[in-house]
Design an enzyme around this catalytic site. Sequence first.
Site, PDB file in Angstrom:
ATOM      1  N   HIS A   1       1.562  11.298  -1.903  1.00  0.00           N
ATOM      2  CA  HIS A   1       0.249  11.078  -1.177  1.00  0.00           C
ATOM      3  C   HIS A   1      -0.572  12.466  -1.199  1.00  0.00           C
ATOM      4  CE1 HIS A   1      -2.090   9.157   2.472  1.00  0.00           C
ATOM      5  NE2 HIS A   1      -2.572   8.939   1.391  1.00  0.00           N
TER       6      HIS A   1
ATOM      7  N   HIS B   1       0.795  -1.249   0.065  1.00  0.00           N
ATOM      8  CA  HIS B   1       0.059   0.018   0.007  1.00  0.00           C
ATOM      9  C   HIS B   1       0.889   1.304  -0.015  1.00  0.00           C
ATOM     10  CE1 HIS B   1      -1.875   3.148   2.263  1.00  0.00           C
ATOM     11  NE2 HIS B   1      -3.007   2.985   1.365  1.00  0.00           N
ATOM     12  N   ASN B   2       0.462   2.186  -0.808  1.00  0.00           N
ATOM     13  CA  ASN B   2       1.417   3.550  -0.848  1.00  0.00           C
ATOM     14  C   ASN B   2       2.887   3.385  -0.812  1.00  0.00           C
ATOM     15  OD1 ASN B   2      -1.133   4.838  -0.946  1.00  0.00           O
ATOM     16  ND2 ASN B   2      -0.708   5.748   1.009  1.00  0.00           N
TER      17      ASN B   2
ATOM     18  N   GLU C   1      -3.349   4.806  -8.463  1.00  0.00           N
ATOM     19  CA  GLU C   1      -4.410   5.600  -7.954  1.00  0.00           C
ATOM     20  C   GLU C   1      -4.303   6.806  -8.763  1.00  0.00           C
ATOM     21  OE1 GLU C   1      -5.571   7.821  -3.903  1.00  0.00           O
ATOM     22  OE2 GLU C   1      -5.224   5.669  -3.590  1.00  0.00           O
TER      23      GLU C   1
END
Length: 668
Positions: free
Chosen positions: A247, A202-203, A281
Amino acid sequence: MALMYNQALRITVPNPMEACYAERISLTSFFGVLRTWFLSMVRDDFKYGKITLEKTLKLLEKLDIRCNTIHVKYIFKDNDRLKQGRITIEEFRTIYRIIAHREEIIEIFNTYSENRKFLFEKNLAQFLTQEQYTLDINKSIASEIIQKYEPIEEVKQAHQMSFEGFTRYMDSSECLLFNNKYESVYQDMTHPLSDYFISSSHNTYLISDQLVGPSDLWGYVSALVKGCRCLEIDCWDGSQNEPVVYHGYTFTSKLLFKTVIRAIHKYAFITSDYPVVLSLENHCSPSQQEVMADNLQSTFGDALLSDTLDDFPDKLPSPEALKFKILVRNKKIGTLRETRERRGSDKHGQVEECEEEEEAEQEEEENEAKGPEPSDAFQDDLEKEAESKGAVGIPLFKKKLKIATALSDLVIYTKIEKFRSFHHSRLYQQFNESNSIGESQARKLSKLRANEFILHTTKFITRIYPKATRADSSNFNPQEFWNVGCQMVALNFQTPGLPMDLQNGKFLDNGGSGYILKPHFLRDSKTKFNPNKALMDSNPVILMIRLISGIQLPPSYHSSSNKADTLVIIEILGVPNDQMKQQSRVIKKNAFSPRWNETFTFIIQVPELALIRFVVENQGLIAGNEFLGQYTLPVLCMNKGYRRVPLFSKTGESLEPASLFIYVWYVR
């Protein structure tokens, strides 16, 4: 368990050839041979007199004895009689014996040695068969072990093994707990992608927290080196028409998108040959999405999957068919057939628009998932009604998305589709569409609709990601989502702790390839399996572990010497009914060679999903116990017999030679 529970078999009549060798050794004297070998190895180092701690460490390394520097330092200090910081050859011999001649290994050796000096090939074969559960053992295998590990040439030539050879064998990788047959890819890799657990992050670009921490290429490099096969890339418009990765709406630093994918290209297949999924994303404008598409094509070339493998696909391809391929996971407009028809055409400036239902941000507390389970009929009605509100009844808002055709057409088998409900997916979801579900929603579904969740994951790739409130990059326990067959359970790889220990332990299996074939009951489209309910027809494993000793364990951080008040916790993690934790007694002020000799028994109903975790701690009476090391692996990947459990730090670094010495036996 012959040595532990039965009187060891004593063989007193060696065959003539062995008798000849034994006579030859005895003529030169066992102790003479041993002393001659030892002196030949160390004499040159003492030709100028005594040696220092530094030379002692080098000499132990020369003798193939792995050491923890801190422990050697204090053992050296204890045996330096004149306290001059230098020791004699006899003092070194004492240090060598303290480190290399462990009592528990001597006991095993003496049980199988006819004269307590050597093992004949047949004695070693007997040990391997009775204690190590090695099948099809013969003298040639025993001979190979002797040739590999026996350091004394005269003994090796006599086809025998001294204690020096035996202790080196027991300390080798061949006696580790993890069965080396699982160190290479052994599973059937021709099933559809949805039939596998896939190592996912994740990320991935973050190496610290989610708000102000740095973004770094190392996040991608380290994840790929660990076998991760699904990487997340958050893409935003950057200056000079260059998309950036960070982010969004935070103070995390930015990376150029093209720099990120170049790093991925370099390291993608270092650890595993199987496909890498880039989960985008995507927050970029259509023009910068086109830049992303150009970057992907120019960087990966033919490795980038941009067309179906078959003319009219109706199921996902296998990891085997996708070896060395890069897959893009993103929103997609239109069908695979339409994508194929556009192949080779100029897509510059072409933009498609779609509507997406977006949930109002609402973090659910975990205890909201608790409560009585509704009836199936009532729940079906709720699901149908929820389609207009969102999968868990959260209000939905319409949002228009613009997607560049050039990027959309690079999405083949991993189209992102919003999860609405199991009912909706059964009716409308296509084989190449995958869902992303937040941990809170997924936890509620796994508790209330576990079997339906499993039926969903038999068909569709499902990715679980941490909730937004985990600003510190903490992780959830991935086991609860593996239990319902979720393929991509995405964790923050930069954050150490139990969740990442489970992640690293689980994906040791199948050669560390990042793909693990799910158990049959998580692949069967008619499965009745529910991890939250007791199984009526289970085939449990009865596991017995005898915790014998510790080997050069890390000293306590609070100790001024090499001491610790050591204890061991053995924990099973799997379906809820299999969760169990047992703890040893505390051995005071001994991190070098604590002896427990305690036996622990576990009954594991669903061993296919179970992991076992060994944790070593220093007892703390005021501030709590101090973590010293751990090791996690799948239960079904364990060797039987006398085994060494290597320990790793909280951040996943090897603490060798720190390890536990155990005896493992299980039956199913």
